[in-house]
Write an enzyme that holds these catalytic residues in place. Structure first.
Site, PDB file in Angstrom:
ATOM      1  N   ASP A  87      48.098  42.465  29.385  1.00 55.90           N
ATOM      2  CA  ASP A  87      47.066  42.567  30.431  1.00 55.90           C
ATOM      3  C   ASP A  87      46.995  44.025  30.867  1.00 55.90           C
ATOM      4  O   ASP A  87      48.014  44.614  31.239  1.00 55.90           O
ATOM      5  CB  ASP A  87      47.465  41.650  31.604  1.00 55.90           C
ATOM      6  CG  ASP A  87      46.326  41.414  32.593  1.00 55.90           C
ATOM      7  OD1 ASP A  87      45.412  42.260  32.675  1.00 55.90           O
ATOM      8  OD2 ASP A  87      46.370  40.382  33.297  1.00 55.90           O
ATOM      9  N   ASP A  98      39.886  45.478  33.764  1.00 52.93           N
ATOM     10  CA  ASP A  98      40.896  44.422  33.792  1.00 52.93           C
ATOM     11  C   ASP A  98      40.605  43.447  32.655  1.00 52.93           C
ATOM     12  O   ASP A  98      39.571  42.779  32.673  1.00 52.93           O
ATOM     13  CB  ASP A  98      40.854  43.699  35.146  1.00 52.93           C
ATOM     14  CG  ASP A  98      42.021  42.756  35.351  1.00 52.93           C
ATOM     15  OD1 ASP A  98      42.943  42.734  34.517  1.00 52.93           O
ATOM     16  OD2 ASP A  98      42.010  42.039  36.379  1.00 52.93           O
ATOM     17  N   HIS A 158      38.694  37.079  39.806  1.00 52.16           N
ATOM     18  CA  HIS A 158      38.454  37.793  41.063  1.00 52.16           C
ATOM     19  C   HIS A 158      37.298  38.772  40.900  1.00 52.16           C
ATOM     20  O   HIS A 158      37.074  39.282  39.806  1.00 52.16           O
ATOM     21  CB  HIS A 158      39.712  38.569  41.466  1.00 52.16           C
ATOM     22  CG  HIS A 158      40.337  39.312  40.310  1.00 52.16           C
ATOM     23  ND1 HIS A 158      40.059  40.622  40.039  1.00 52.16           N
ATOM     24  CD2 HIS A 158      41.181  38.900  39.324  1.00 52.16           C
ATOM     25  CE1 HIS A 158      40.732  40.993  38.950  1.00 52.16           C
ATOM     26  NE2 HIS A 158      41.407  39.969  38.491  1.00 52.16           N
ATOM     27  N   HIS A 166      41.680  43.075  43.153  1.00 49.37           N
ATOM     28  CA  HIS A 166      41.509  41.682  43.572  1.00 49.37           C
ATOM     29  C   HIS A 166      40.718  41.695  44.868  1.00 49.37           C
ATOM     30  O   HIS A 166      41.255  41.639  45.956  1.00 49.37           O
ATOM     31  CB  HIS A 166      42.863  40.988  43.735  1.00 49.37           C
ATOM     32  CG  HIS A 166      43.537  40.728  42.422  1.00 49.37           C
ATOM     33  ND1 HIS A 166      44.408  39.700  42.213  1.00 49.37           N
ATOM     34  CD2 HIS A 166      43.442  41.356  41.231  1.00 49.37           C
ATOM     35  CE1 HIS A 166      44.827  39.708  40.946  1.00 49.37           C
ATOM     36  NE2 HIS A 166      44.255  40.721  40.341  1.00 49.37           N
ATOM     37  N   GLU A 191      39.781  34.841  34.229  1.00 48.72           N
ATOM     38  CA  GLU A 191      41.048  34.816  33.492  1.00 48.72           C
ATOM     39  C   GLU A 191      41.733  33.450  33.491  1.00 48.72           C
ATOM     40  O   GLU A 191      42.642  33.210  34.271  1.00 48.72           O
ATOM     41  CB  GLU A 191      42.001  35.890  34.014  1.00 48.72           C
ATOM     42  CG  GLU A 191      42.192  35.952  35.509  1.00 48.72           C
ATOM     43  CD  GLU A 191      43.137  37.113  35.884  1.00 48.72           C
ATOM     44  OE1 GLU A 191      44.200  37.240  35.270  1.00 48.72           O
ATOM     45  OE2 GLU A 191      42.778  37.882  36.793  1.00 48.72           O
ATOM     46  N   GLU A 285      41.389  37.160  29.339  1.00 48.00           N
ATOM     47  CA  GLU A 285      40.656  37.737  30.479  1.00 48.00           C
ATOM     48  C   GLU A 285      39.636  38.770  30.019  1.00 48.00           C
ATOM     49  O   GLU A 285      39.910  39.582  29.143  1.00 48.00           O
ATOM     50  CB  GLU A 285      41.635  38.404  31.452  1.00 48.00           C
ATOM     51  CG  GLU A 285      40.955  39.061  32.647  1.00 48.00           C
ATOM     52  CD  GLU A 285      41.923  39.624  33.677  1.00 48.00           C
ATOM     53  OE1 GLU A 285      43.054  39.997  33.304  1.00 48.00           O
ATOM     54  OE2 GLU A 285      41.523  39.696  34.858  1.00 48.00           O
TER      55      GLU A 285
HETATM   56 MN    MN Z   1      44.412  41.233  34.303  1.00 48.35          MN
HETATM   57 MN    MN Z   2      42.594  40.043  36.695  1.00 46.60          MN
END
Ligand code: MN
Ligand code: MN
Length: 300
Positions: A87, A98, A158, A166, A191, A285
């Site tokens: 990630d 992200d 998010h 976030h 995700e 994600e």
């Molecule tokens: Mn992530």
């Molecule tokens: Mn994330």
């Protein structure tokens, strides 16, 4: 309007380099490879290209769902049968990427990995301006249950804003009844996490990722130097403990100093999250921007 166009250009640039770094890390995850080498290379790649990291490279293995990053002098290596969640995200002027994927080193957990991937595809297919987040969650839950696994209910996607990974809206991995709507132009990370465990994570006592919270009074000299450096370098985005190794003379001083800062409320902790039934976990994600009749993928 010009400003918005400029912002979207940066978001696309950050998304593209995030995805490149993610694939680079993915290709380095091999049995016997050291986790810390993968992290150094992926994080170095962003730096060489003029980007910051939105957060340290996360390499969470098996029942670890998220938030593990190698410790200072981490000697651990990937095992032959590890399921590795990679990630990562880039940062530029506060714009954050992200994205994540799962590497299944033994190929024995392909159904689990596919469950998270399909859930992500299906979730994205229902995104459009005005979609309720519960609808996205329902799609994720349905997809993962259909494959015989459980979604992790206390993790989710998010919205993403400047220096705020976030942000205010949570995108659940199941139908939680939340009718909050995603609007056109919002940047959102989706995700899904799939598991053969109980579908929940809890915090472990491992913590290698922290974020600056506020100034605090600290007793140890090392803690004061660390606080100074953290404010200078990482006042916005989370950091890895190992990134501060040059600030204090020893590994002991580093971890003791960081622990004191956290105790005094100077730092937010992001402990490693582990599936409560010790189940295997897979994650997929992507970061998208919501459009009127659909969405566009930024991390590609
Ligand atoms: Mn992530
Ligand atoms: Mn994330």
């Amino acid at each position: 309007m010009e400003d918005e166009k400029q912002d979207m250009k940066i978001a696309e640039e950050v998304g593209a380099v995030s995805y490149k770094a993610l694939l680079m890390a993915r290709d380095l995850v091999k049995p016997g490879a050291k986790l810390i080498d993968v992290a150094r290379k992926a994080e170095g790649f962003l730096k060489e290209n003029g980007f910051g990291a939105a957060f340290p490279l996360n390499l969470s293995v098996n029942a670890q769902a998220a938030h593990y990053t190698p410790a200072l002098d981490d000697e651990s290596i990937f095992g032959d049968a590890d399921v590795v969640k990679v990630d990562f995200g880039a940062e530029k002027n506060g714009t954050l990427g992200d994205c994540a994927l799962t590497v299944d080193l033994s190929q024995n957990n392909q159904k689990l990995v596919e469950a998270s991937m399909e859930a992500l595809q299906n979730a994205i297919s229902v995104v459009r301006g005005g979609v309720e987040v519960r609808k996205i969650g329902a799609e994720i839950e349905r997809s993962i249950l259909a494959k015989g696994f459980l979604p992790i209910k206390n993790l989710g996607g998010h919205t993403v804003k400047t220096h705020d990974l976030h942000s205010d809206i949570f995108v659940p991995n199941y139908d939680n009844g939340d009718d909050t709507k995603l609007e056109e132009g919002m940047v959102v990370a989706i995700e899904p996490f799939a598991t053969n465990g109980r579908g929940m994570v809890s915090e472990s006592d491992i913590c290698e990722i922290y974020g600056f919270e506020s100034d605090a009074q600290v007793r140890m000299k090392e803690s004061r130097s660390l606080q100074e450096e953290i404010k200078k370098r990482y006042s916005h985005e989370p950091f890895a403990v190992r990134w501060l190794s040059n600030v204090v003379p020893s590994r002991f001083a580093l971890y003791a100093g960081v622990a004191e800062l956290a105790r005094q409320g100077a730092l937010t902790m992001y402990p490693t999250l582990v599936e409560v039934g010790k189940g295997m976990v897979a994650q997929s994600e992507l970061e998208i921007v919501v459009e009127k009749d659909g969405c566009r993928i930024l991390t590609k």
